[in-house]
Design an enzyme around this catalytic site. Structure first.
Site, PDB file in Angstrom:
ATOM      1  N   ASP A  57       1.255  -1.524  -0.321  1.00  0.00           N
ATOM      2  CA  ASP A  57      -0.532   0.672  -0.042  1.00  0.00           C
ATOM      3  C   ASP A  57       0.691   1.132   0.063  1.00  0.00           C
ATOM      4  O   ASP A  57       2.186   1.195   0.173  1.00  0.00           O
ATOM      5  CB  ASP A  57      -1.082  -0.060   1.205  1.00  0.00           C
ATOM      6  CG  ASP A  57       0.110   0.369   2.571  1.00  0.00           C
ATOM      7  OD1 ASP A  57       0.202  -0.415   2.522  1.00  0.00           O
ATOM      8  OD2 ASP A  57      -0.532   0.614   3.884  1.00  0.00           O
TER       9      ASP A  57
ATOM     10  N   GLU B  14       0.334  -1.250   6.078  1.00  0.00           N
ATOM     11  CA  GLU B  14       0.753  -0.832   6.477  1.00  0.00           C
ATOM     12  C   GLU B  14       1.271   0.671   6.399  1.00  0.00           C
ATOM     13  O   GLU B  14       1.024   1.807   7.804  1.00  0.00           O
ATOM     14  CB  GLU B  14       2.677  -0.671   5.803  1.00  0.00           C
ATOM     15  CG  GLU B  14       3.991  -0.493   7.289  1.00  0.00           C
ATOM     16  CD  GLU B  14       4.491   0.498   6.386  1.00  0.00           C
ATOM     17  OE1 GLU B  14       5.095   1.399   7.206  1.00  0.00           O
ATOM     18  OE2 GLU B  14       3.898   1.605   5.206  1.00  0.00           O
TER      19      GLU B  14
END
Length: 336
Positions: A109, A174
């Site tokens: 991400d 994250e």
């Protein structure tokens, strides 16, 4: 012959990498083009899942075992579905049971990005400029995540067995607090589960010391995160009508924050250094041979303070401040 074989493979490996640069850039461009922004799940959940599926397909083409583990938390605090966690494994062909297992962590991400934020090009189009590649996630962390797959691919194409068993654990949250990862690691670390036989862990979310020499990070300082709430009244007040009559939250908060650290970077919290080991002569000497340029670092991070200076102007003090001593950062003020 072992040393000669290693030298031959090293030479062949670097030749293979040089020949594959255009492939790597193209594939990184494909990954960057997927706007897997975890801070906006309602809008980008399908993009994060697409990034996971893209990586899963790549691993499958390399004949690796791969699985998308449903996020243990299921949904976030707002009721939005959470993306899965990617697990993968590549075993050595010869004597895998006698070889060590390395588990590599990365995330797929990214942070939000828009051209109006100050980008010179579309952040989701990988763009080469001044011999550098610009694109959201190109270094944090899609490039490093893909690098492990390129290493596996190089061994496959050069017909060289893996020296260790390789496991991958890639997440998609994250940049938004790694929601679900803590529970996943607890579950996967139990006897017989995915992480139970890992001998070493490698975090693929680090940086170089400069443009000339890679950096192998072998330790992290750790992180403690706190939030503070200050309230002066039970409702919003108009400063033009009530200013000067009450203790104002923002003023008190700023005063409180300024008591934690001074303008030279010195932490003012009592006892903060009590558990920090003193620098030995041997450790001090390690910094002398490190290839690091303070001026280049200042340019890289685009220092824009009034003084145009870093908190430390010599290499050793600056690196110790970054690496070994406690730091304190204020990350934002939110008004509700």
């Amino acid at each position: 012959m072992a040393a000669e074989d290693d030298d031959y493979f090293a030479k062949s490996f670097f030749e293979h990498v040089d020949k594959s640069v255009s492939q790597y850039v193209s594939e990184l461009g494909e990954a960057v083009a997927i706007p897997s922004v975890s801070a906006d799940l309602p809008r980008h959940l399908h993009d994060i899942i697409e990034m996971m599926e893209w990586t899963k397909d790549y691993i499958s083409r390399l004949d690796g075992w791969v699985h998308l583990l449903p996020n243990p938390q299921g949904k976030d605090d707002h009721g939005h579905d959470l993306p899965p966690i990617l697990l993968a494994e590549f075993k050595a062909a010869k004597n895998p049971d006698k070889k060590k297992t390395v588990c590599c962590y990365a995330h797929l991400d990214v942070q939000p990005a828009a051209k109006e934020d100050g980008w010179d090009s579309d952040p989701f189009v990988l763009t080469e400029r001044d011999e550098k590649l610009f694109g959201r996630g190109s270094t944090d962390d899609k490039g490093p995540a893909l690098s492990w797959l390129w290493v596996i691919e190089a061994h496959r194409k050069l017909n060289v067995d893996l020296p260790v068993n390789v496991k991958l654990i890639y997440e998609g949250m994250e940049e938004s607090g790694s929601t679900g990862m803590f529970e996943a690691i607890q579950m996967l670390s139990k006897d017989g589960e995915f992480l139970s036989d890992a001998d070493f862990f490698c975090i693929s979310d680090s940086y170089w010391l400069g443009a000339q020499k890679p950096c192998l990070t072998y330790g992290l300082k750790g992180l403690a995160y706190f939030s503070v709430s200050v309230q002066c009244c039970g409702q919003d007040l108009h400063s033009g009508l009530t200013g000067g009559s009450v203790h104002e939250s923002m003023t008190d908060l700023v005063r409180l924050m300024s008591s934690l650290i001074d303008s030279s970077g010195q932490i003012l919290v009592p006892g903060i250094l009590d558990d920090v080991a003193p620098v030995t002569l041997e450790e001090d000497a390690l910094y002398d041979g490190i290839n690091f340029d303070c001026e280049a670092y200042k340019d890289e991070i685009n220092v824009s303070s009034v003084s145009n200076k870093l908190l430390h102007e010599d290499k050793k003090s600056l690196l110790m401040a970054i690496w070994r001593f406690p730091t304190l950062s204020l990350h934002g003020i939110e008004v509700r």
